[in-house]
Design an enzyme around this catalytic site. Sequence first.
Site, PDB file in Angstrom:
ATOM      1  N   ASN A 159      30.519  -8.730 -24.406  1.00  0.00           N
ATOM      2  CA  ASN A 159      31.382  -8.752 -25.602  1.00  0.00           C
ATOM      3  C   ASN A 159      31.121  -9.956 -26.507  1.00  0.00           C
ATOM      4  O   ASN A 159      31.379  -9.909 -27.695  1.00  0.00           O
ATOM      5  CB  ASN A 159      32.865  -8.637 -25.227  1.00  0.00           C
ATOM      6  CG  ASN A 159      33.349  -9.761 -24.351  1.00  0.00           C
ATOM      7  OD1 ASN A 159      32.546 -10.457 -23.728  1.00  0.00           O
ATOM      8  ND2 ASN A 159      34.648  -9.955 -24.294  1.00  0.00           N
ATOM      9  N   ARG A 167      28.323 -21.512 -23.819  1.00  0.00           N
ATOM     10  CA  ARG A 167      29.396 -22.351 -23.278  1.00  0.00           C
ATOM     11  C   ARG A 167      29.162 -22.671 -21.793  1.00  0.00           C
ATOM     12  O   ARG A 167      29.866 -23.518 -21.237  1.00  0.00           O
ATOM     13  CB  ARG A 167      30.757 -21.719 -23.502  1.00  0.00           C
ATOM     14  CG  ARG A 167      30.886 -20.369 -22.864  1.00  0.00           C
ATOM     15  CD  ARG A 167      32.308 -19.879 -22.846  1.00  0.00           C
ATOM     16  NE  ARG A 167      32.912 -19.758 -24.158  1.00  0.00           N
ATOM     17  CZ  ARG A 167      34.191 -19.440 -24.341  1.00  0.00           C
ATOM     18  NH1 ARG A 167      34.979 -19.241 -23.293  1.00  0.00           N
ATOM     19  NH2 ARG A 167      34.699 -19.331 -25.531  1.00  0.00           N
ATOM     20  N   LYS A 182      21.977 -14.663 -15.925  1.00  0.00           N
ATOM     21  CA  LYS A 182      21.936 -13.198 -15.881  1.00  0.00           C
ATOM     22  C   LYS A 182      22.884 -12.644 -16.949  1.00  0.00           C
ATOM     23  O   LYS A 182      24.095 -12.580 -16.754  1.00  0.00           O
ATOM     24  CB  LYS A 182      22.336 -12.643 -14.516  1.00  0.00           C
ATOM     25  CG  LYS A 182      21.887 -11.178 -14.414  1.00  0.00           C
ATOM     26  CD  LYS A 182      22.749 -10.312 -13.555  1.00  0.00           C
ATOM     27  CE  LYS A 182      23.961  -9.794 -14.245  1.00  0.00           C
ATOM     28  NZ  LYS A 182      23.717  -8.918 -15.405  1.00  0.00           N
ATOM     29  N   SER A 184      24.462  -9.715 -19.550  1.00  0.00           N
ATOM     30  CA  SER A 184      24.807  -8.297 -19.368  1.00  0.00           C
ATOM     31  C   SER A 184      23.606  -7.418 -19.725  1.00  0.00           C
ATOM     32  O   SER A 184      22.903  -7.683 -20.699  1.00  0.00           O
ATOM     33  CB  SER A 184      25.984  -7.948 -20.273  1.00  0.00           C
ATOM     34  OG  SER A 184      26.135  -6.545 -20.323  1.00  0.00           O
ATOM     35  N   GLU A 185      23.420  -6.364 -18.971  1.00  0.00           N
ATOM     36  CA  GLU A 185      22.345  -5.410 -19.275  1.00  0.00           C
ATOM     37  C   GLU A 185      22.638  -4.625 -20.551  1.00  0.00           C
ATOM     38  O   GLU A 185      21.774  -3.935 -21.073  1.00  0.00           O
ATOM     39  CB  GLU A 185      22.149  -4.431 -18.104  1.00  0.00           C
ATOM     40  CG  GLU A 185      21.391  -5.022 -16.931  1.00  0.00           C
ATOM     41  CD  GLU A 185      22.151  -6.111 -16.224  1.00  0.00           C
ATOM     42  OE1 GLU A 185      23.398  -6.034 -16.128  1.00  0.00           O
ATOM     43  OE2 GLU A 185      21.517  -7.089 -15.787  1.00  0.00           O
ATOM     44  N   GLY A 235      33.628 -12.130 -16.959  1.00  0.00           N
ATOM     45  CA  GLY A 235      33.538 -10.680 -16.850  1.00  0.00           C
ATOM     46  C   GLY A 235      34.809 -10.112 -16.266  1.00  0.00           C
ATOM     47  O   GLY A 235      35.884 -10.718 -16.373  1.00  0.00           O
ATOM     48  N   THR A 237      37.726  -8.788 -13.723  1.00  0.00           N
ATOM     49  CA  THR A 237      38.409  -9.390 -12.582  1.00  0.00           C
ATOM     50  C   THR A 237      37.828  -8.851 -11.281  1.00  0.00           C
ATOM     51  O   THR A 237      37.658  -9.602 -10.308  1.00  0.00           O
ATOM     52  CB  THR A 237      39.916  -9.114 -12.676  1.00  0.00           C
ATOM     53  OG1 THR A 237      40.362  -9.611 -13.947  1.00  0.00           O
ATOM     54  CG2 THR A 237      40.692  -9.811 -11.587  1.00  0.00           C
ATOM     55  N   ALA A 238      37.484  -7.563 -11.247  1.00  0.00           N
ATOM     56  CA  ALA A 238      36.961  -6.971 -10.009  1.00  0.00           C
ATOM     57  C   ALA A 238      35.661  -7.642  -9.582  1.00  0.00           C
ATOM     58  O   ALA A 238      35.507  -8.047  -8.417  1.00  0.00           O
ATOM     59  CB  ALA A 238      36.745  -5.470 -10.218  1.00  0.00           C
ATOM     60  N   GLU A 257      35.924 -16.759 -15.608  1.00  0.00           N
ATOM     61  CA  GLU A 257      36.726 -16.371 -16.778  1.00  0.00           C
ATOM     62  C   GLU A 257      36.896 -14.865 -16.674  1.00  0.00           C
ATOM     63  O   GLU A 257      35.954 -14.125 -16.926  1.00  0.00           O
ATOM     64  CB  GLU A 257      35.997 -16.704 -18.073  1.00  0.00           C
ATOM     65  CG  GLU A 257      35.660 -18.162 -18.268  1.00  0.00           C
ATOM     66  CD  GLU A 257      36.866 -19.017 -18.547  1.00  0.00           C
ATOM     67  OE1 GLU A 257      37.966 -18.465 -18.743  1.00  0.00           O
ATOM     68  OE2 GLU A 257      36.713 -20.243 -18.543  1.00  0.00           O
ATOM     69  N   CYS A 291      38.610 -11.036 -24.135  1.00  0.00           N
ATOM     70  CA  CYS A 291      39.558 -11.238 -23.040  1.00  0.00           C
ATOM     71  C   CYS A 291      40.823 -11.937 -23.531  1.00  0.00           C
ATOM     72  O   CYS A 291      41.825 -11.962 -22.822  1.00  0.00           O
ATOM     73  CB  CYS A 291      38.900 -12.004 -21.913  1.00  0.00           C
ATOM     74  SG  CYS A 291      38.015 -13.442 -22.486  1.00  0.00           S
ATOM     75  N   GLU A 471      36.066 -23.877 -19.560  1.00  0.00           N
ATOM     76  CA  GLU A 471      34.815 -24.046 -20.287  1.00  0.00           C
ATOM     77  C   GLU A 471      35.121 -24.745 -21.602  1.00  0.00           C
ATOM     78  O   GLU A 471      36.234 -24.672 -22.099  1.00  0.00           O
ATOM     79  CB  GLU A 471      34.170 -22.681 -20.558  1.00  0.00           C
ATOM     80  CG  GLU A 471      33.751 -22.002 -19.263  1.00  0.00           C
ATOM     81  CD  GLU A 471      32.959 -20.726 -19.480  1.00  0.00           C
ATOM     82  OE1 GLU A 471      32.011 -20.506 -18.722  1.00  0.00           O
ATOM     83  OE2 GLU A 471      33.307 -19.966 -20.384  1.00  0.00           O
TER      84      GLU A 471
HETATM   85  P1  ADP Z   1      32.418  -5.754 -18.047  1.00  0.00           P
HETATM   86  O1  ADP Z   1      33.338  -4.671 -17.614  1.00  0.00           O
HETATM   87  O2  ADP Z   1      32.948  -6.664 -19.061  1.00  0.00           O
HETATM   88  O3  ADP Z   1      31.012  -5.302 -18.290  1.00  0.00           O
HETATM   89  P2  ADP Z   1      31.492  -6.837 -15.590  1.00  0.00           P
HETATM   90  O4  ADP Z   1      32.242  -7.733 -14.696  1.00  0.00           O
HETATM   91  O5  ADP Z   1      31.055  -5.509 -15.068  1.00  0.00           O
HETATM   92  O6  ADP Z   1      32.400  -6.728 -16.848  1.00  0.00           O
HETATM   93  O7  ADP Z   1      30.205  -7.549 -16.152  1.00  0.00           O
HETATM   94  C1  ADP Z   1      30.106  -8.938 -16.388  1.00  0.00           C
HETATM   95  C2  ADP Z   1      28.774  -9.411 -15.856  1.00  0.00           C
HETATM   96  O8  ADP Z   1      28.777  -9.227 -14.437  1.00  0.00           O
HETATM   97  C3  ADP Z   1      27.572  -8.631 -16.380  1.00  0.00           C
HETATM   98  O9  ADP Z   1      26.484  -9.525 -16.558  1.00  0.00           O
HETATM   99  C4  ADP Z   1      27.305  -7.671 -15.259  1.00  0.00           C
HETATM  100  O10 ADP Z   1      25.960  -7.211 -15.228  1.00  0.00           O
HETATM  101  C5  ADP Z   1      27.596  -8.552 -14.075  1.00  0.00           C
HETATM  102  N1  ADP Z   1      27.794  -7.822 -12.828  1.00  0.00           N
HETATM  103  C6  ADP Z   1      28.310  -6.591 -12.639  1.00  0.00           C
HETATM  104  N2  ADP Z   1      28.292  -6.265 -11.349  1.00  0.00           N
HETATM  105  C7  ADP Z   1      27.757  -7.322 -10.668  1.00  0.00           C
HETATM  106  C8  ADP Z   1      27.463  -7.616  -9.303  1.00  0.00           C
HETATM  107  N3  ADP Z   1      27.713  -6.734  -8.341  1.00  0.00           N
HETATM  108  N4  ADP Z   1      26.930  -8.821  -9.024  1.00  0.00           N
HETATM  109  C9  ADP Z   1      26.670  -9.714  -9.987  1.00  0.00           C
HETATM  110  N5  ADP Z   1      26.912  -9.492 -11.277  1.00  0.00           N
HETATM  111  C10 ADP Z   1      27.436  -8.315 -11.632  1.00  0.00           C
END
Ligand code: ADP
Length: 491
Positions: A159, A167, A182, A184-185, A235, A237-238, A257, A291, A471
């Site tokens: 986002n 940051r 790493k 986001s993809e 990213g 919470t899960a 965060e 967020c 941050e």
């Molecule tokens: P969002 O729903 O905002 O995409 P995510 O938590 O899925 O939130 O993504 C935030 C970051 O965490 C991204 O860079 C995503 O690729 C990464 N991510 C997602 N799953 C994993 C994982 N199992 N291990 C490490 N990073 C992950």
Amino acid sequence: LSSRIKDKGLLRVDGFIGGDWVKAADGGTYQVLNPATGKPVATLPRLRHDETLAAIASAHSVLPAWSGLTAKQRGAVLRKWHQLATDAAEDIAAIMTAECGKPLAESRGEVASGLDSIDWSASECRRVSGQVLETTSRDRRMLVLRQPVGVVAAITPWNFPMSMITRKVAPALAAGCTVVLKPSEQTPLTALALAELADRAGLPEGALNVVHGDAPAIGSAIMASETVRKIGFTGSTAVGKMLMAQAANTVKRVSLELGGNAPFLVMEDADLALAARGVVASALRNSGQTCICANRVFVHDKVHDEFAARVAEIVKGLKVGDGFAPDTTHGPLINPAALDKVAAHCADAVSKGARVLAGGGKPASLPERLAGGSFFEPTVLAGATIDMRVFREETFGPLVPLFRFSDDDEAVALANDTEYGLAAYFYTRDLKRAWTLAERLEYGMIGVNEVAITADVAPFGGIKQSGLGREQGTIGLEEFLETKYVCMGLG
Ligand code: ADP
């Protein structure tokens, strides 16, 4: 995208490890899509476990050299990076809009704030200092040293494709750490352009590495590594909870965060015009995908109807569309799953009695070109209640649900009734109320008559299940420093 970019060298699509641009060892690829059209923007290598280990090794090998520089020398490299990124600001903004959909003006704003983080860190690292303690015994001297934590991993969301990176990466590098990033993809291209610029700025090979592709594989390699001493994550919470659990095995430091569920309180004495503009700016920023977006708007009974009418009127004047179109005020959601969630939250609220004052669905008249885009109208809902999903869950989309309250205690109770604690906002002209609400709201950041709260100098972060650590600002640099106590016997 290429036609919009002046400096084509910024359009990097590979991984960046040890100063080299690399493909995936197994030849795998993935695509980045434009959320406004659903069409591919670029094809990238799907990096996995082995490439991540290579990135960690290269960050580790350059750590002594990078941390051995003076803060002034590291700051000079960061300043050069800042200069090159400033010169490339228009190109970075275009890359960002193409992969994340936000209107170009918003992308430009994010580039500016990302640049501020680099600038701040480049200066602030020169002010790091330890302590000489008053000794407890004449034959001893007691010192406290501050040293970089070591190799840091940064895992960032889509986002804010630039500012969530800068940051973390800028203070980490400024403190003398080296980094495996790493991104986001869904938005790796902005990250890769930043890496290209850092490389041009003379950052040593391996001090910043970028791996992307198979997020769980990359994540587990990072989390299992004994070399990586800290992770900075923004990213969901899960995923944050999972990373925190994984960090236990090697006792890594974690900064998280995570999600928010921000309350926005309109008190009976508020400046309603100001509050209405504020709530629209906050709840709908990045089409509701931040967020700290206002999620739940609580309005005092006495001013509810007037406030609701003002907000609906502003929202009806907004223009949804392609982020590159000059009259677009709000872009698409990041992908179809995000769109489905917003539509489900809206339908749930309406089925339980909420009334749509503006928006309410997919925009009626979009050009054919945008038929594959994930668009939802900015939407105002009156009559929201606590049994609706919009009260409990973070929508992450352009909904403005209006709830009612009748006194301050009720407003505070409603606002705090969530496991989240990132940002909260309230509007009042009463000084005593301003103090007491700021103290009673259980959130890491509070906006009083203001929603533009993010700044390079200010600590950003949450309490409760919204995260750990801060941050930005002085504290944001300290998060990348270890404390070492030295007791020196004088015999
Ligand atoms: P969002 O729903 O905002 O995409 P995510 O938590 O899925 O939130 O993504 C935030 C970051 O965490 C991204 O860079 C995503 O690729 C990464 N991510 C997602 N799953 C994993 C994982 N199992 N291990 C490490 N990073 C992950």
